[in-house]
Design a protein around this motif. Structure first.
Motif, PDB file in Angstrom:
ATOM      1  N   GLN A 142      -2.360   0.445   6.220  1.00 25.83           N
ATOM      2  CA  GLN A 142      -2.940  -0.861   5.943  1.00 25.83           C
ATOM      3  C   GLN A 142      -3.644  -1.434   7.170  1.00 25.83           C
ATOM      4  O   GLN A 142      -4.531  -2.269   7.049  1.00 25.83           O
ATOM      5  CB  GLN A 142      -1.798  -1.765   5.449  1.00 25.83           C
ATOM      6  CG  GLN A 142      -2.048  -3.234   5.434  1.00 25.83           C
ATOM      7  CD  GLN A 142      -1.665  -3.858   6.758  1.00 25.83           C
ATOM      8  OE1 GLN A 142      -0.767  -3.369   7.433  1.00 25.83           O
ATOM      9  NE2 GLN A 142      -2.372  -4.919   7.120  1.00 25.83           N
ATOM     10  N   ASP A 167      -6.787  -4.723   8.184  1.00 23.45           N
ATOM     11  CA  ASP A 167      -6.747  -6.010   8.880  1.00 23.45           C
ATOM     12  C   ASP A 167      -8.114  -6.324   9.473  1.00 23.45           C
ATOM     13  O   ASP A 167      -8.463  -7.481   9.690  1.00 23.45           O
ATOM     14  CB  ASP A 167      -5.727  -5.962  10.026  1.00 23.45           C
ATOM     15  CG  ASP A 167      -4.310  -6.052   9.469  1.00 23.45           C
ATOM     16  OD1 ASP A 167      -4.165  -6.437   8.285  1.00 23.45           O
ATOM     17  OD2 ASP A 167      -3.375  -5.722  10.220  1.00 23.45           O
ATOM     18  N   GLU A 188      -3.808  -7.755  -1.122  1.00 23.52           N
ATOM     19  CA  GLU A 188      -2.359  -7.932  -1.092  1.00 23.52           C
ATOM     20  C   GLU A 188      -1.631  -6.645  -1.438  1.00 23.52           C
ATOM     21  O   GLU A 188      -0.528  -6.382  -0.966  1.00 23.52           O
ATOM     22  CB  GLU A 188      -1.914  -9.058  -2.046  1.00 23.52           C
ATOM     23  CG  GLU A 188      -2.078 -10.457  -1.494  1.00 23.52           C
ATOM     24  CD  GLU A 188      -3.532 -10.848  -1.304  1.00 23.52           C
ATOM     25  OE1 GLU A 188      -4.370 -10.387  -2.116  1.00 23.52           O
ATOM     26  OE2 GLU A 188      -3.831 -11.586  -0.348  1.00 23.52           O
ATOM     27  N   TYR A 209      -0.744  -4.699   1.559  1.00 22.28           N
ATOM     28  CA  TYR A 209       0.450  -5.171   2.267  1.00 22.28           C
ATOM     29  C   TYR A 209       1.712  -4.703   1.570  1.00 22.28           C
ATOM     30  O   TYR A 209       2.672  -4.283   2.200  1.00 22.28           O
ATOM     31  CB  TYR A 209       0.442  -6.701   2.389  1.00 22.28           C
ATOM     32  CG  TYR A 209      -0.620  -7.205   3.336  1.00 22.28           C
ATOM     33  CD1 TYR A 209      -0.457  -6.996   4.722  1.00 22.28           C
ATOM     34  CD2 TYR A 209      -1.749  -7.863   2.885  1.00 22.28           C
ATOM     35  CE1 TYR A 209      -1.442  -7.435   5.599  1.00 22.28           C
ATOM     36  CE2 TYR A 209      -2.718  -8.306   3.750  1.00 22.28           C
ATOM     37  CZ  TYR A 209      -2.566  -8.090   5.114  1.00 22.28           C
ATOM     38  OH  TYR A 209      -3.510  -8.527   5.988  1.00 22.28           O
ATOM     39  N   GLU A 210       1.649  -4.782   0.258  1.00 16.52           N
ATOM     40  CA  GLU A 210       2.803  -4.366  -0.528  1.00 16.52           C
ATOM     41  C   GLU A 210       3.130  -2.892  -0.261  1.00 16.52           C
ATOM     42  O   GLU A 210       4.281  -2.507  -0.091  1.00 16.52           O
ATOM     43  CB  GLU A 210       2.482  -4.588  -2.014  1.00 16.52           C
ATOM     44  CG  GLU A 210       3.717  -4.600  -2.889  1.00 16.52           C
ATOM     45  CD  GLU A 210       3.357  -4.833  -4.360  1.00 16.52           C
ATOM     46  OE1 GLU A 210       2.218  -5.270  -4.659  1.00 16.52           O
ATOM     47  OE2 GLU A 210       4.215  -4.565  -5.211  1.00 16.52           O
ATOM     48  N   GLU A 215       2.325  -1.177   2.382  1.00 14.00           N
ATOM     49  CA  GLU A 215       2.789  -1.003   3.750  1.00 14.00           C
ATOM     50  C   GLU A 215       4.275  -1.341   3.840  1.00 14.00           C
ATOM     51  O   GLU A 215       5.050  -0.646   4.484  1.00 14.00           O
ATOM     52  CB  GLU A 215       1.976  -1.921   4.678  1.00 14.00           C
ATOM     53  CG  GLU A 215       2.275  -1.738   6.163  1.00 14.00           C
ATOM     54  CD  GLU A 215       1.604  -0.510   6.729  1.00 14.00           C
ATOM     55  OE1 GLU A 215       0.725   0.068   6.061  1.00 14.00           O
ATOM     56  OE2 GLU A 215       1.970  -0.117   7.853  1.00 14.00           O
ATOM     57  N   GLU A 216       4.621  -2.376   3.129  1.00  8.66           N
ATOM     58  CA  GLU A 216       5.981  -2.876   3.178  1.00  8.66           C
ATOM     59  C   GLU A 216       6.951  -1.951   2.443  1.00  8.66           C
ATOM     60  O   GLU A 216       7.986  -1.558   2.971  1.00  8.66           O
ATOM     61  CB  GLU A 216       6.003  -4.267   2.508  1.00  8.66           C
ATOM     62  CG  GLU A 216       7.162  -5.132   2.913  1.00  8.66           C
ATOM     63  CD  GLU A 216       7.045  -6.474   2.202  1.00  8.66           C
ATOM     64  OE1 GLU A 216       8.001  -6.840   1.498  1.00  8.66           O
ATOM     65  OE2 GLU A 216       5.966  -7.129   2.333  1.00  8.66           O
TER      66      GLU A 216
END
Lengths: 254, 432, 493
Positions: A205, A209, A231, A234-235, A237-238
């Motif tokens: 991800q 950025d 988004e 990010y999800e 990546e998390e």
């Protein structure tokens, strides 16, 4: 500008892409993410026309033209640019000379006159300033002995020189430290306008950025299994790619 | 009697004495080749720098084995207690002197083996080196082959103890021609280490014309070490011919420290894909000795890898020759072949001729060769001297470091130490 | 006294088929023949032919004797066969050893040249007139067996430089010719030098007096025009102490089905502090796609750095000839002398090249440098064969050799045969060689940037050969680059 319909592709008889659908419009940035072996680089290669891949089904149109019918250099002429994951080294061929040939070949394809030495130099100076490109690098043999960051910056510099309509960035962030990613991403952002588009292929991800996508697609087992906005990146990546895998497996079981 | 007539006489006698031998036809064919080609002269491109024809005026004789263990015992190599030992005396295998301690090693005289289960195997591989060495000297060994052995290493046998081979020539009374001959077969997944040396007893001239042929099967692993440190009257043509007939591995080091005229033929034939071969050599010559290393790496199949490094130090009036050939045949795509030859001239009367040769017929390959000839690094010498080290010791240290990476490639510890000692003795200096 | 041959020479007319010219123009663009009446000797070689050649050239008695002696020695010699080359035996009796455009030309009045001949030179890109004067290259043009015209003679003569055909030199400067002819390449050096000595018909002679820096490039264009003709030219360059000259040579021939022989000898003498730079762009007809026809180019080129601090540099771009057998060499006799060899050899289709150099270090502190780039395509075989020799007395000799090969396709071969013989412990000799190919990856990368495959190959090849191309004088370098591209057309992709 780019429309991919049900694209299937093989390498050595093994199916890697299993029905890709994707539309890209001018001014958009699309990110394609996915785990290793999902087919991300294959997609880039097929779009650019690498010979090892065989398209077995589906179609790709680029500004209404059948992209798959064109030779790689014709695709470049039409305005498709691939930033290579592993830029190729050509000992003895100076980078400047190479870019000059590329610019003039593409101009020829577009029915424009070749740039003379003076105009070419002027254009190069302009883009060098834009990209913070070092003159020394350009007089060296193409990519030979370049560091990873230098190679990627050289890719984006070539992109600036060729002014493509669609730039495919194939893992342009791989192997780069955060400073190098920032430099490369800055370059890409400076070249953006409402006429062109970017397809950024990445595993992580963090590139996103700096190159902020309008759409994020998750490629898994040769298909786009999920699309969303930034988004989603990010999800991913998390939670890692496993959550996608689990979702898919559940769906398949159902 | 000139040597041609002598050899004819010996050939006729041998064929009569061994009438009915399985080797009759093999010898006859080779004898015709010998008659046609004779002993090679400088006119033969492969023998341009190494002249052996004049040696044959010395009237070399073929001799029976006449040595007992007491004659050879001091020449045994360190570690022999835990090694299989094969003695060839005047070119013929001596069962009396030899000992086999590894059960997976099957040894038989070639004539006998040709009556047995491996007949086909032997017929396929015996004499294959002649395909690469089309000269009279190779034919001469074939024409008079006797006292030769066949060694069979069983499938998946990991031969624990190395095989030491002693090629002994009795030069106490006469000028002797020795022609040791062996054929090794390493079965699938077998492993074997060989260390070979050459010994001339006495002060007469000798001429050893050895052929060792090795066949390496799928997944087998061969290591071979050749140590040459014979006296100045001993002349040698040592042919080592390795066929990789399955995906397999070989690793070899040839150390040449002394002798008269020494010629090493080392052929590596990579017949199957994904073979790997490492060839190392060190020649450290003095006096009037002449060393010639001729190597061939023939890439027949794709994806093979070979790495070759030979280093030479030439002192006195010695002469050195290196001729390394790499062939990459048309199907051998994705070959990786590297070759390097580095020489240091230590004396104004020494000379080196080197000819690294690449012949490439496939386009997708990575091949390179390099060679250098020069003096000892003077800057390095000065640096050491400026730290208070005497010139002699400084030189020895630099030479030790030059040859160190070759000696390190010997994987039998006792043999490696032996070679290190021989070099230290030559340099009159030993690294602690 | 005239020989019978001279009274009754054979005249031949060569027909030009215009459609053929069009067809081949993209491939071998120098493949035209010129419709010029030729004055020829009959086929074959014997003493009478040699007498005929010598008489045609009005040569002094010593020259004729020298030739006859060479012929006798040639008869005793054997054709060499050690090269990595394969070709059917040459019938030396099936060659015409003398052919001259029939028209006599007075050398100073270029206006009188046969217009056909002038057009020939225009096609070759050589103009013998004013235009070329401006570019400052003095040209000697040799068609078949004789020198046609030499330009700039007067300007050069003002500085004492002699630049003329060798025939003229034999007449006008016999003392120089006698002193230096075969002083570098002995008549019996090899089979073809003996043959050349017996039958050579023309070539260039160049003499640079002491301390003179030749103000312009000297250049010779060789062309074989007549059928069944062998070209045996002889070039001799003498650079006196402290002088400098840069000499260029270009070669072309028409397309013919049968093989033609070109066996030249070039000798260079460099005295103290002198420097000679010799550049060749060799583009003899290489034969067609199936290997039919083409020139056999068997050439002996050697220079001697006779004086201290002298330098001889060979640069060659070899794209032509069916077979090339050529080793421009330097004998480094003077102390501190320097020898250089830069070569690009391209082979395509069924061409064979066995080429390289010999550097013989004899003097003290001598240096040599070898850069050889071989490019093989099609079914061709390309061999580098080089010898670096350091004699026992040659202390502090230095040599560096770099031999790189590039393969295009998997039906061709690249071979490297470097011989290195060192007899002095102070020598430093280094040899490096690599083999590579034009990879699919490289081509795809170029394609992706909009460059088509042919252009990409040309770019990569020019990059590969750059080190050698940089040694060529400017106007030659451009021509040579184009030649490389043309020679490899259609060999990739």
């Amino acid at each position: 500008m780019l429309s991919i319909q049900n694209l299937h592709a093989n390498i050595d008889g093994k199916e890697i892409l299993r029905g890709i659908n994707l539309d890209v419009k001018p001014g958009e940035i699309h990110a394609i993410m996915g785990p290793n072996g999902a087919g991300k680089s294959t997609l880039a290669s097929v779009l650019a026309g690498r010979a090892d891949y065989e398209v077995t089904e589906g179609s790709v149109t680029f500004w209404g033209k059948d992209l798959l019918a064109l030779a790689p250099e014709e695709r470049a002429g039409e305005g498709l640019f691939l930033s290579f994951q592993y830029p190729v080294e050509i000992p003895g061929l100076s980078t400047t000379n190479f870019i000059k040939s590329a610019v003039n070949e593409v101009r020829k394809y577009r029915g424009q006159d070749a740039l003379d030495a003076v105009s070419f130099l002027k254009l190069m100076k302009e883009k060098m300033a834009l990209m913070n490109m070092d003159q020394v690098l350009l007089s060296r043999s193409l990519n030979e002995g370049f560091s990873g960051g230098e190679k990627k910056r050289n890719e984006i510099f070539q992109m600036a020189m060729l002014e493509p309509k669609l730039a495919i960035l194939d893992e342009t962030d791989s192997g780069l430290d955060i400073d190098a990613i920032r430099i490369v991403a800055n370059g890409v952002n400076k070249l953006r306008n409402s006429e062109n588009a970017v397809l950024a292929i990445t595993h992580y991800q963090r590139l996103l950025d700096y190159i902020v996508p309008d759409f994020v697609h998750v490629l898994y087992q040769g298909r786009i299994v999920k699309s969303g906005t930034k988004e989603l990146a990010y999800e991913l990546e998390e939670k890692g790619y496993d959550f996608i895998k689990n979702e898919i497996n559940i769906e398949e079981q159902v | 009697m000139d040597h041609i007539n002598y050899i004819k006489e010996q050939f006729d006698q041998l064929q009569t004495a061994e009438a009915g031998s399985q080797l009759q036809a093999f010898r006859s064919k080779a004898f015709d080749t010998f008659n046609q080609l004779g002993v090679p002269t400088a006119r033969n491109e492969e023998w341009r720098y190494t002249r052996i024809a004049p040696l044959f005026n010395n009237g070399f004789q073929l001799q029976e084995n006449n040595l007992v263990l007491a004659d050879v015992v001091t020449h045994r190599m360190p570690g022999h207690e835990k090694a299989n030992e094969l003695f060839f005396v005047n070119g013929r295998y001596s069962a009396d002197l030899s000992k086999i301690i590894s059960p997976s090693l099957q040894l038989a005289l070639l004539e006998d083996a040709l009556q047995g289960e491996h007949k086909e195997l032997i017929n396929t591989h015996l004499g294959h080196s002649a395909v690469y060495l089309r000269d009279g000297i190779n034919a001469l060994n074939n024409a008079l082959v006797q006292g030769a052995v066949f060694i069979h290493v069983a499938k998946s046998a990991q031969v624990e103890h190395p095989v030491y081979i002693y090629n002994v020539t009795d030069g106490r009374n006469e000028n002797v021609l020795s022609q040791p001959r062996s054929l090794f077969y390493l079965g699938v997944n077998a492993q074997l280490q060989i260390a070979e040396t050459f010994i001339t007893i006495g002060t007469q001239d000798s001429f050893t014309n050895k052929i060792m042929e090795l066949v390496v099967e799928e997944d087998a692993r061969l290591e071979y070490y050749i140590i040459q440190n014979d006296n100045a009257q001993s002349n040698l043509v040592s042919t080592t011919h390795i066929r990789h007939i399955g995906k397999s591995f070989s690793h070899g080091v040839t150390i040449s420290l002394n002798g008269g005229i020494v010629r090493n033929n080392l052929n590596i034939v990579l017949e199957k894909a994904y073979c790997e071969a490492h060839l190392y050599g060190l020649y450290f010559q003095q006096g009037n000795s002449h060393i010639d290393n001729h190597t061939v790496v023939d890439n027949v199949s794709p994806n093979c890898y070979s790495n070759e490094l030979y280093k030479g130090m030439m002192d006195g009036s010695s002469t050195g020759v290196f001729n390394g050939k790499i062939f990459v045949r048309q199907p051998a795509q994705k070959t990786n072949a590297f070759q390097s030859n580095k020489n240091v001239l230590l004396s104004n009367d020494a000379s080196v001729n080197t000819k690294p040769q690449l012949e490439i017929f496939a386009d997708d390959v990575k091949c390179s060769h390099g060679c250098t000839i020069g003096r000892l690094d003077e800057e390095g010498l000065f640096y050491l001297q400026s730290r208070g080290i005497s010139e002699k010791v400084a030189k020895a240290m630099l030479l030790q470091s030059f040859v160190g990476d070759i000696v390190d490639k010997i994987n039998i510890p006792a043999i490696r130490t032996h070679v290190e000692d021989l070099i230290a003795e030559r340099l009159e200096y030993k690294v602690d | 006294m005239k020989t019978e041959l001279e009274i009754n020479p054979t005249n031949t007319q060569i027909e030009l088929d215009p459609s053929l010219e069009e067809v081949v123009s993209g491939e071998y663009k120098y493949g035209f023949t010129t419709n010029i009446e030729a004055d020829e000797a009959p086929k074959g070689l014997n003493e009478n032919i040699i007498r005929f050649i010598s008489a045609k050239k009005n040569e002094p008695e010593w020259m004729l004797e020298w030739r006859l002696k060479a012929y006798q020695q040639w008869l005793k010699m054997k054709e060499p066969n050690w090269g990595n080359l394969q070709y059917p035996p040459i019938d030396f009796q099936d060659i015409i050893y003398y052919s001259a455009p029939k028209q006599k030309i007075t050398i100073d009045s270029l206006d009188d040249i046969d217009p056909e001949l002038k057009r020939t030179f225009d096609k070759l890109g050589i103009s013998l007139d004013e235009q070329k004067r401006l570019s400052g290259v003095a040209v000697d043009a040799v068609i078949d067996s004789v020198s046609i015209a030499t330009t700039f003679k007067k300007e050069l003569a003002e500085q004492g430089i002699i630049f003329c055909s060798i025939s003229e030199a034999i007449q006008e400067h016999p003392e120089l010719v006698r002193q230096y002819l075969s002083s570098v390449v002995p008549v019996t050096d090899n089979y073809f030098t003996a043959l050349n000595s017996a039958v050579f018909t023309d070539g260039s002679f160049c003499y640079i007096p002491k301390g003179v820096r030749c103000p312009m490039e000297l250049s010779t264009y060789f062309r074989i025009n007549a059928e069944n003709t062998g070209q045996f030219e002889r070039t001799l360059i003498v650079a006196e102490a402290g002088s400098y000259v840069s000499y260029l040579e270009g070669c072309t021939a028409p397309i013919r089905d049968e093989n033609q022989l070109h066996a030249a000898v070039v000798e260079i003498v460099a005295l103290d502090d002198a420097e000679v730079k010799y550049s060749t762009v060799q583009n003899w007809y290489p034969g067609d796609k199936d290997g039919k026809g083409g020139i056999y180019n068997f050439v002996t080129k050697r220079g001697i750095c006779k004086g201290n601090n002298s330098k001889i540099s060979w640069t060659q771009v070899e794209t032509g000839s069916a077979i090339t057998w050529k080793y421009p060499s330097v004998i480094l006799k003077g102390d501190n002398s320097v020898g250089e060899f830069y070569s690009v050899a391209v082979t395509n289709n069924y061409q064979q090249a066995d080429t390289g150099t010999k550097m013989m270090h004899i003097g003290k502190n001598t240096k040599s440098r070898i850069v050889s780039k071989g490019i093989s395509a099609g079914f061709s075989q390309n061999s580098y064969r080089g010898l670096v020799q350091v004699a026992k007395q040659a202390s502090n000799a230095r040599n560096f050799s770099q031999c790189d090969s590039m393969l295009l396709g998997d039906k061709c071969g690249a071979h490297t045969f470097p011989y290195i013989e060192v007899k002095n412990s102070t020598a430093q000799v280094e040899h490096e060689a690599t083999t590579s190919k034009i990879g699919e990856d490289q081509l795809f990368y170029c394609n992706q940037r909009g460059i088509d495959t042919e252009t990409a190959v040309a770019l990569i090849i020019n990059g590969f050969a750059k080190e050698v191309m940089n040694q060529l004088p400017m106007e030659f370098a451009v021509e040579a680059q184009k030649l490389l591209a043309i020679s490899l057309e259609g060999s990739v992709g």
